[in-house]
Design a protein around this motif. Sequence first.
Motif, PDB file in Angstrom:
ATOM      1  N   ILE A  71       0.007   7.721   4.013  1.00 59.55           N
ATOM      2  CA  ILE A  71       1.005   8.195   4.993  1.00 59.55           C
ATOM      3  C   ILE A  71       0.535   9.475   5.661  1.00 59.55           C
ATOM      4  O   ILE A  71       0.592   9.625   6.885  1.00 59.55           O
ATOM      5  N   SER A  72       0.023  10.386   4.835  1.00 59.96           N
ATOM      6  CA  SER A  72      -0.390  11.653   5.449  1.00 59.96           C
ATOM      7  C   SER A  72      -1.586  11.434   6.374  1.00 59.96           C
ATOM      8  O   SER A  72      -1.693  12.064   7.424  1.00 59.96           O
ATOM      9  N   GLU A  73      -2.435  10.484   5.995  1.00 64.28           N
ATOM     10  CA  GLU A  73      -3.568  10.156   6.873  1.00 64.28           C
ATOM     11  C   GLU A  73      -3.068   9.695   8.250  1.00 64.28           C
ATOM     12  O   GLU A  73      -3.521  10.169   9.295  1.00 64.28           O
ATOM     13  N   ILE A  74      -2.118   8.782   8.211  1.00 59.88           N
ATOM     14  CA  ILE A  74      -1.578   8.247   9.477  1.00 59.88           C
ATOM     15  C   ILE A  74      -0.881   9.341  10.264  1.00 59.88           C
ATOM     16  O   ILE A  74      -1.050   9.461  11.484  1.00 59.88           O
ATOM     17  N   LEU A  75      -0.121  10.178   9.555  1.00 61.86           N
ATOM     18  CA  LEU A  75       0.596  11.248  10.254  1.00 61.86           C
ATOM     19  C   LEU A  75      -0.380  12.221  10.897  1.00 61.86           C
ATOM     20  O   LEU A  75      -0.173  12.663  12.035  1.00 61.86           O
ATOM     21  N   ILE A  76      -1.454  12.546  10.169  1.00 60.86           N
ATOM     22  CA  ILE A  76      -2.457  13.446  10.749  1.00 60.86           C
ATOM     23  C   ILE A  76      -3.078  12.795  11.983  1.00 60.86           C
ATOM     24  O   ILE A  76      -3.236  13.429  13.028  1.00 60.86           O
ATOM     25  N   GLY A  77      -3.379  11.516  11.857  1.00 63.68           N
ATOM     26  CA  GLY A  77      -3.954  10.803  12.991  1.00 63.68           C
ATOM     27  C   GLY A  77      -3.036  10.814  14.194  1.00 63.68           C
ATOM     28  O   GLY A  77      -3.443  11.137  15.314  1.00 63.68           O
ATOM     29  N   LEU A  78      -1.767  10.492  13.915  1.00 64.36           N
ATOM     30  CA  LEU A  78      -0.777  10.477  14.998  1.00 64.36           C
ATOM     31  C   LEU A  78      -0.645  11.850  15.632  1.00 64.36           C
ATOM     32  O   LEU A  78      -0.630  12.012  16.855  1.00 64.36           O
ATOM     33  N   GLN A  79      -0.591  12.858  14.760  1.00 69.56           N
ATOM     34  CA  GLN A  79      -0.436  14.228  15.231  1.00 69.56           C
ATOM     35  C   GLN A  79      -1.614  14.622  16.112  1.00 69.56           C
ATOM     36  O   GLN A  79      -1.429  15.195  17.188  1.00 69.56           O
ATOM     37  N   LEU A  84       0.824  -1.204   0.000  1.00 66.33           N
ATOM     38  CA  LEU A  84       0.000   0.000   0.000  1.00 66.33           C
ATOM     39  C   LEU A  84       0.861   1.258   0.000  1.00 66.33           C
ATOM     40  O   LEU A  84       0.512   2.280  -0.573  1.00 66.33           O
ATOM     41  N   PHE A  85       2.004   1.145   0.705  1.00 70.79           N
ATOM     42  CA  PHE A  85       2.842   2.325   0.865  1.00 70.79           C
ATOM     43  C   PHE A  85       3.855   2.466  -0.262  1.00 70.79           C
ATOM     44  O   PHE A  85       4.752   3.293  -0.208  1.00 70.79           O
ATOM     45  N   GLN A  86       3.725   1.623  -1.250  1.00 71.69           N
ATOM     46  CA  GLN A  86       4.581   1.786  -2.426  1.00 71.69           C
ATOM     47  C   GLN A  86       3.752   2.100  -3.663  1.00 71.69           C
ATOM     48  O   GLN A  86       4.281   2.539  -4.666  1.00 71.69           O
ATOM     49  N   GLY A  87       2.438   1.912  -3.503  1.00 73.16           N
ATOM     50  CA  GLY A  87       1.542   2.109  -4.634  1.00 73.16           C
ATOM     51  C   GLY A  87       1.265   3.577  -4.926  1.00 73.16           C
ATOM     52  O   GLY A  87       1.918   4.473  -4.381  1.00 73.16           O
ATOM     53  N   ALA A  88       0.262   3.790  -5.764  1.00 70.63           N
ATOM     54  CA  ALA A  88      -0.061   5.124  -6.250  1.00 70.63           C
ATOM     55  C   ALA A  88      -0.522   6.050  -5.133  1.00 70.63           C
ATOM     56  O   ALA A  88      -0.145   7.225  -5.074  1.00 70.63           O
ATOM     57  N   SER A  89      -1.359   5.512  -4.221  1.00 69.37           N
ATOM     58  CA  SER A  89      -1.926   6.394  -3.193  1.00 69.37           C
ATOM     59  C   SER A  89      -1.145   6.325  -1.877  1.00 69.37           C
ATOM     60  O   SER A  89      -1.675   6.564  -0.815  1.00 69.37           O
ATOM     61  N   ILE A  94      -7.838   3.079   6.228  1.00 69.96           N
ATOM     62  CA  ILE A  94      -7.026   2.173   5.412  1.00 69.96           C
ATOM     63  C   ILE A  94      -7.725   0.826   5.296  1.00 69.96           C
ATOM     64  O   ILE A  94      -7.823   0.237   4.208  1.00 69.96           O
ATOM     65  N   GLY A  95      -8.255   0.369   6.433  1.00 71.00           N
ATOM     66  CA  GLY A  95      -8.951  -0.916   6.443  1.00 71.00           C
ATOM     67  C   GLY A  95     -10.138  -0.924   5.511  1.00 71.00           C
ATOM     68  O   GLY A  95     -10.296  -1.830   4.683  1.00 71.00           O
ATOM     69  N   THR A  96     -10.978   0.110   5.610  1.00 75.33           N
ATOM     70  CA  THR A  96     -12.197   0.112   4.799  1.00 75.33           C
ATOM     71  C   THR A  96     -11.890   0.244   3.325  1.00 75.33           C
ATOM     72  O   THR A  96     -12.621  -0.277   2.479  1.00 75.33           O
ATOM     73  N   SER A  97     -10.796   0.940   2.989  1.00 79.19           N
ATOM     74  CA  SER A  97     -10.519   1.106   1.560  1.00 79.19           C
ATOM     75  C   SER A  97      -9.886  -0.148   0.954  1.00 79.19           C
ATOM     76  O   SER A  97      -9.881  -0.303  -0.258  1.00 79.19           O
ATOM     77  N   THR A  98      -9.323  -1.006   1.795  1.00 81.54           N
ATOM     78  CA  THR A  98      -8.710  -2.224   1.237  1.00 81.54           C
ATOM     79  C   THR A  98      -9.445  -3.492   1.631  1.00 81.54           C
ATOM     80  O   THR A  98      -9.031  -4.590   1.263  1.00 81.54           O
TER      81      THR A  98
END
Lengths: 239, 264
Positions: free
Chosen positions: A24-32, A14-19, A196-200
């Motif tokens: 990553i930004s989603e996770i970073l925002i969540g973490l932040q 997932l983290f090498q693909g197009a999106s 991430i879960g719902t989209s995959t």
Amino acid sequence: MDNFGQRVERFIALFQGASADAYISEILIGLQNTVKIAVLGLIIGIIIGTLIAAVRVMPKYKRLPRVLNAICGVYVGFFRGTPMVVQLLLFYYVALPLMEINASSVAVATAVFGMNSGAYISEIMRGGIMSVDPGQMEGGRSVGLSFSTTMIKIVIPQAVKNIIPTLGNEFITLVKETSVVSFVGATDLYVAFRKIGTSTYEFMVPYLVMALIYIVLVLLITALIKLVERRLRKSDRGR
Amino acid sequence: MIEVVNLNKSFGDLHVLKDINITIHQGEKVVVIGPSGSGKSTFLRCLNCMEDPTSGSIIFHGVNIADMKVDINVYRQKMGMVFQHFNLFNNKTVLENITLAPVYIEKKQMRSLRRRKLRGKAEETEIKSAKQIKEEANARAMKLLERVGLSDKAEAYPAQLSGGQKQRVAIVRSLAMQPEVMLFDEPTSALDPEMVGEVLEVMKDLAKSGMTMVVVTHEMGFAREVADRVLFMDDGRILEEGTPDQIFNHPQNDRLKDFLSKVL
């Protein structure tokens, strides 16, 4: 187990693909948001908690301390008496619309977390203040310092030193409790991974990674608390 | 200097002090003796309202400081107090212990003075900077520490001092406020026997310098040597008072005789 290996590979892919950037930004925002709500909540909580604790230990022959004490009693009663989720919903969907205030869900969550932890910290702090030898207050008063000055300069610093471990507990609880902010639509670590879960259509690995991030976060905090504690123990014997 | 009128103190149903009347004069050294539970510590603690009297008045500087409306902090700055358990600030170094209150109070005075001056109400007076206040207080504190032989401990924390050293620092902390009277609440009772001497030495020194002192103690030798007047308390009353010679060599009251036979 073979299946599990594939799932992990797919998750990494997932983290090498197009999106990848979006994830990553989603996770970073969540973490932040998680860290922001917990840290600011803790700071607000410490301020509120200290004020309430100071009011609660004030000598009560005058009228004002008694009134303040009653108000603090109601405050602590409310915030300890209802679940955090309920408080969050009450503020976001009832109190703020009634007052016609527009605020982001993260801001509301931070405020509610602060007020909620303030109620708990007030009791922690009161215990800390009572664990300080009453002679410290007498020593301060005997040289003509006022109750509040002695409290601020002498008693509370020593109380804080005594309650650092418990305060650390409170901080850890806050970090983990942030997962309820999804109720008002804020993005935290949980929401990011759920997306991430719902989209995959694949929840196993994302939730596992989420748990790991929480654990790492808590371990970091634990180390931080130890550091702070050691610094504050400077005035004890054998430094 | 301090006038105590009909002082009563109760803790709940326990009537600890019963109608105490006494006047303490400028420069006088008053030593209070008596069995434990006689109310002597409570009496001393009432003098600076560390315990609020249940009734009666404490007249100091012409003001009844037992009145709840009085700003007691102002008067406590002029009455030093030394405790049995020292009560040094554990989170501060020795030097900070001594300078904390004087610096804080003087800074506060300077702030209000500056405000008054801005409004043109105060005449030309010197306004000290915060740094100046601190430096002066430090210098005074070091001089006092030297006087009690502890100048090398200025940067130590209370936990690193012996009992005798702590008590000497506590005395210095009170003296740094430049008090007019010093109250001592059993200053040597919590000390190891070998450290009692060093604290009593400092107190004797202080007595010689003319300080007004009220001392609650079990050190009869100190009472004999230093006191101008000795009070014997029992059961919340002052049963006998007089010069050390009268009290120790010619006691009148039976309970005082009994007490002395036990402690001497």
